[in-house]
Motif scaffolding. Sequence first.
Motif, PDB file in Angstrom:
ATOM      1  N   LEU A   1      63.544 -20.736  54.050  1.00  0.00           N
ATOM      2  CA  LEU A   1      64.222 -19.997  54.684  1.00  0.00           C
ATOM      3  C   LEU A   1      63.931 -18.984  55.485  1.00  0.00           C
ATOM      4  CD1 LEU A   1      67.592 -19.220  54.070  1.00  0.00           C
ATOM      5  CD2 LEU A   1      66.702 -17.393  52.737  1.00  0.00           C
ATOM      6  N   LEU A   2      64.353 -19.213  56.772  1.00  0.00           N
ATOM      7  CA  LEU A   2      63.733 -18.344  57.977  1.00  0.00           C
ATOM      8  C   LEU A   2      64.497 -17.057  57.699  1.00  0.00           C
ATOM      9  CD1 LEU A   2      61.914 -17.587  60.235  1.00  0.00           C
ATOM     10  CD2 LEU A   2      63.672 -18.929  61.577  1.00  0.00           C
ATOM     11  N   CYS A   3      63.542 -15.884  57.690  1.00  0.00           N
ATOM     12  CA  CYS A   3      64.432 -14.341  57.928  1.00  0.00           C
ATOM     13  C   CYS A   3      64.357 -13.816  59.350  1.00  0.00           C
ATOM     14  CB  CYS A   3      63.656 -13.439  57.075  1.00  0.00           C
ATOM     15  SG  CYS A   3      64.118 -13.764  55.285  1.00  0.00           S
ATOM     16  N   ALA A   4      65.592 -13.655  59.940  1.00  0.00           N
ATOM     17  CA  ALA A   4      65.513 -12.948  61.378  1.00  0.00           C
ATOM     18  C   ALA A   4      65.006 -11.448  61.209  1.00  0.00           C
ATOM     19  CB  ALA A   4      66.978 -13.061  61.955  1.00  0.00           C
ATOM     20  N   THR A   5      64.187 -11.159  62.230  1.00  0.00           N
ATOM     21  CA  THR A   5      63.602 -10.071  61.874  1.00  0.00           C
ATOM     22  C   THR A   5      64.004  -8.805  62.679  1.00  0.00           C
ATOM     23  OG1 THR A   5      62.274 -10.387  64.009  1.00  0.00           O
ATOM     24  CG2 THR A   5      61.236 -11.114  62.251  1.00  0.00           C
ATOM     25  N   GLY A   6      65.409  -8.869  63.588  1.00  0.00           N
ATOM     26  CA  GLY A   6      65.851  -7.696  64.029  1.00  0.00           C
ATOM     27  C   GLY A   6      66.395  -6.616  63.193  1.00  0.00           C
ATOM     28  N   ASN A   7      65.943  -5.253  63.772  1.00  0.00           N
ATOM     29  CA  ASN A   7      66.581  -4.242  62.917  1.00  0.00           C
ATOM     30  C   ASN A   7      68.084  -3.768  63.404  1.00  0.00           C
ATOM     31  OD1 ASN A   7      66.161  -2.354  64.941  1.00  0.00           O
ATOM     32  ND2 ASN A   7      63.900  -2.706  64.525  1.00  0.00           N
ATOM     33  N   LYS A   8      68.724  -2.820  63.129  1.00  0.00           N
ATOM     34  CA  LYS A   8      70.142  -2.596  63.389  1.00  0.00           C
ATOM     35  C   LYS A   8      70.029  -1.753  65.002  1.00  0.00           C
ATOM     36  CE  LYS A   8      74.057  -0.064  62.031  1.00  0.00           C
ATOM     37  NZ  LYS A   8      74.856   0.560  60.477  1.00  0.00           N
ATOM     38  N   SER A   9      69.106  -1.181  65.246  1.00  0.00           N
ATOM     39  CA  SER A   9      68.905  -0.566  66.783  1.00  0.00           C
ATOM     40  C   SER A   9      68.809  -1.660  67.686  1.00  0.00           C
ATOM     41  CB  SER A   9      67.817   0.407  66.695  1.00  0.00           C
ATOM     42  OG  SER A   9      67.516   1.355  65.577  1.00  0.00           O
ATOM     43  N   GLU A  10      68.041  -2.851  67.489  1.00  0.00           N
ATOM     44  CA  GLU A  10      67.980  -3.764  68.085  1.00  0.00           C
ATOM     45  C   GLU A  10      69.160  -4.576  68.491  1.00  0.00           C
ATOM     46  OE1 GLU A  10      63.129  -4.338  67.471  1.00  0.00           O
ATOM     47  OE2 GLU A  10      64.546  -5.614  66.287  1.00  0.00           O
ATOM     48  N   LEU A  11      69.636  -5.131  67.278  1.00  0.00           N
ATOM     49  CA  LEU A  11      70.815  -5.962  67.273  1.00  0.00           C
ATOM     50  C   LEU A  11      71.862  -5.329  68.055  1.00  0.00           C
ATOM     51  CD1 LEU A  11      70.880  -7.559  63.827  1.00  0.00           C
ATOM     52  CD2 LEU A  11      70.205  -8.682  65.779  1.00  0.00           C
ATOM     53  N   ALA A  12      72.295  -3.666  67.518  1.00  0.00           N
ATOM     54  CA  ALA A  12      73.275  -3.097  68.272  1.00  0.00           C
ATOM     55  C   ALA A  12      73.250  -3.304  69.956  1.00  0.00           C
ATOM     56  CB  ALA A  12      73.098  -1.785  67.670  1.00  0.00           C
ATOM     57  N   THR A  13      72.104  -3.044  70.186  1.00  0.00           N
ATOM     58  CA  THR A  13      71.745  -2.750  71.820  1.00  0.00           C
ATOM     59  C   THR A  13      71.536  -4.141  72.653  1.00  0.00           C
ATOM     60  OG1 THR A  13      69.509  -2.110  71.525  1.00  0.00           O
ATOM     61  CG2 THR A  13      71.162  -0.381  71.790  1.00  0.00           C
ATOM     62  N   GLY A  14      71.376  -5.345  71.684  1.00  0.00           N
ATOM     63  CA  GLY A  14      71.183  -6.589  72.518  1.00  0.00           C
ATOM     64  C   GLY A  14      69.648  -6.796  72.686  1.00  0.00           C
ATOM     65  N   TYR A  15      68.715  -5.854  72.202  1.00  0.00           N
ATOM     66  CA  TYR A  15      67.364  -6.053  72.331  1.00  0.00           C
ATOM     67  C   TYR A  15      66.892  -7.006  71.556  1.00  0.00           C
ATOM     68  CZ  TYR A  15      62.859  -4.265  73.857  1.00  0.00           C
ATOM     69  OH  TYR A  15      61.645  -4.136  74.371  1.00  0.00           O
ATOM     70  N   ALA A  16      67.305  -8.337  71.681  1.00  0.00           N
ATOM     71  CA  ALA A  16      66.781  -9.505  70.883  1.00  0.00           C
ATOM     72  C   ALA A  16      67.150 -10.658  71.795  1.00  0.00           C
ATOM     73  CB  ALA A  16      67.503  -9.376  69.621  1.00  0.00           C
ATOM     74  N   THR A  17      66.530 -11.746  71.338  1.00  0.00           N
ATOM     75  CA  THR A  17      66.688 -13.005  72.306  1.00  0.00           C
ATOM     76  C   THR A  17      67.581 -13.866  71.519  1.00  0.00           C
ATOM     77  OG1 THR A  17      64.736 -12.604  73.382  1.00  0.00           O
ATOM     78  CG2 THR A  17      65.339 -14.685  73.556  1.00  0.00           C
ATOM     79  N   LEU A  18      68.517 -14.363  72.001  1.00  0.00           N
ATOM     80  CA  LEU A  18      69.372 -15.423  71.191  1.00  0.00           C
ATOM     81  C   LEU A  18      68.482 -16.511  71.426  1.00  0.00           C
ATOM     82  CD1 LEU A  18      72.958 -15.491  72.806  1.00  0.00           C
ATOM     83  CD2 LEU A  18      72.508 -15.233  70.459  1.00  0.00           C
ATOM     84  N   TYR A  19      68.506 -17.499  70.156  1.00  0.00           N
ATOM     85  CA  TYR A  19      67.676 -18.852  69.927  1.00  0.00           C
ATOM     86  C   TYR A  19      66.085 -18.367  70.073  1.00  0.00           C
ATOM     87  CZ  TYR A  19      72.297 -19.727  71.860  1.00  0.00           C
ATOM     88  OH  TYR A  19      73.581 -19.535  72.240  1.00  0.00           O
ATOM     89  N   GLY A  20      65.831 -17.109  69.778  1.00  0.00           N
ATOM     90  CA  GLY A  20      64.587 -16.757  69.736  1.00  0.00           C
ATOM     91  C   GLY A  20      64.001 -15.979  68.714  1.00  0.00           C
ATOM     92  N   ASP A  21      63.873 -14.594  68.773  1.00  0.00           N
ATOM     93  CA  ASP A  21      63.871 -13.687  67.529  1.00  0.00           C
ATOM     94  C   ASP A  21      65.102 -13.545  66.664  1.00  0.00           C
ATOM     95  OD1 ASP A  21      64.226 -12.452  69.852  1.00  0.00           O
ATOM     96  OD2 ASP A  21      64.432 -10.500  68.634  1.00  0.00           O
ATOM     97  N   MET A  22      66.082 -14.074  67.256  1.00  0.00           N
ATOM     98  CA  MET A  22      67.441 -13.990  66.420  1.00  0.00           C
ATOM     99  C   MET A  22      67.706 -15.205  65.522  1.00  0.00           C
ATOM    100  SD  MET A  22      70.212 -12.393  69.102  1.00  0.00           S
ATOM    101  CE  MET A  22      71.645 -12.237  67.878  1.00  0.00           C
ATOM    102  N   CYS A  23      66.668 -16.055  65.694  1.00  0.00           N
ATOM    103  CA  CYS A  23      66.791 -17.353  64.710  1.00  0.00           C
ATOM    104  C   CYS A  23      66.621 -16.952  63.249  1.00  0.00           C
ATOM    105  CB  CYS A  23      65.726 -18.476  65.151  1.00  0.00           C
ATOM    106  SG  CYS A  23      65.873 -19.427  66.611  1.00  0.00           S
ATOM    107  N   GLY A  24      67.440 -17.681  62.397  1.00  0.00           N
ATOM    108  CA  GLY A  24      67.038 -17.342  61.058  1.00  0.00           C
ATOM    109  C   GLY A  24      68.153 -17.352  60.289  1.00  0.00           C
ATOM    110  N   ALA A  25      68.243 -17.633  58.904  1.00  0.00           N
ATOM    111  CA  ALA A  25      69.504 -17.547  58.119  1.00  0.00           C
ATOM    112  C   ALA A  25      69.929 -16.231  57.384  1.00  0.00           C
ATOM    113  CB  ALA A  25      69.094 -18.583  56.732  1.00  0.00           C
ATOM    114  N   LEU A  26      68.953 -15.298  57.501  1.00  0.00           N
ATOM    115  CA  LEU A  26      69.436 -14.012  57.061  1.00  0.00           C
ATOM    116  C   LEU A  26      68.683 -12.959  57.634  1.00  0.00           C
ATOM    117  CD1 LEU A  26      70.878 -12.495  54.679  1.00  0.00           C
ATOM    118  CD2 LEU A  26      68.646 -12.723  53.186  1.00  0.00           C
ATOM    119  N   ALA A  27      69.497 -11.894  58.270  1.00  0.00           N
ATOM    120  CA  ALA A  27      68.831 -10.636  58.538  1.00  0.00           C
ATOM    121  C   ALA A  27      68.738  -9.675  57.662  1.00  0.00           C
ATOM    122  CB  ALA A  27      69.785 -10.222  59.944  1.00  0.00           C
TER     123      ALA A  27
END
Length: 212
Positions: free
Chosen positions: A79-105
């Motif tokens: 089960l892959l866990c996505a690594t983004g925190n709230k600050s990153e996800l809120a501002t879009g400082y994350a890559t779709l289909y990259g570090d946003m991959c995963g089943a659970l944040a």
Amino acid sequence: VVMMPSKYSSEGSIKDSEKLIRNLGISSDKISIQPVFDKIIEMLKDAFKGKDEDITEENIQSRIRGLYLMALSNKHGYLLCATGNKSELATGYATLYGDMCGALAVIGDVYKTQVYKIVEFINRNSEIIPKEIIDKAPSAELRPNQTDQDSLPPYDLLDRILKMYLEDQKEFNEIAEAIGESEVVRKVLRMVDVNEFKRKQAAPVLRISTKA
């Protein structure tokens, strides 16, 4: 844990990661993304002709890592866990289909400043997470000398703005008056609003606040 270095990965980051792995007593693999990245850039050379390097090349690196991790997840039943925190996800400082991959944040509802507090708690009796990781400036290491603060305000300021906007339901005028930096507030709120499309595609988040 999988380490996926590129030519932009600093020697310090690799050593710090290896130290953390030893401290945790967990297994790890090391698979470079550089050969795949070089081949993709070569194959896209004609399609990119006349265009300067930009965030495109950074996102390709992140997406290669996402591809590796999803392949390992499929092959081994992980089960892959996505690594983004709230600050990153809120501002879009994350890559779709990259570090946003995963089943659970797992930390998707935890601000970056809260992540540091969790680290302090984990290290309360002994150094589990190396001091070097805590002290160095956060960086995606997708281009030379990159730091998060190239694109974002300092996290203590950013998180104050985000909490007021997301959880306290304050609007621009109230936040700008409280913070005193109207242009920074305007920029942050815009980042939150225009990146909703990313969050719609993000992994489910473990909710710990009034608004994840």
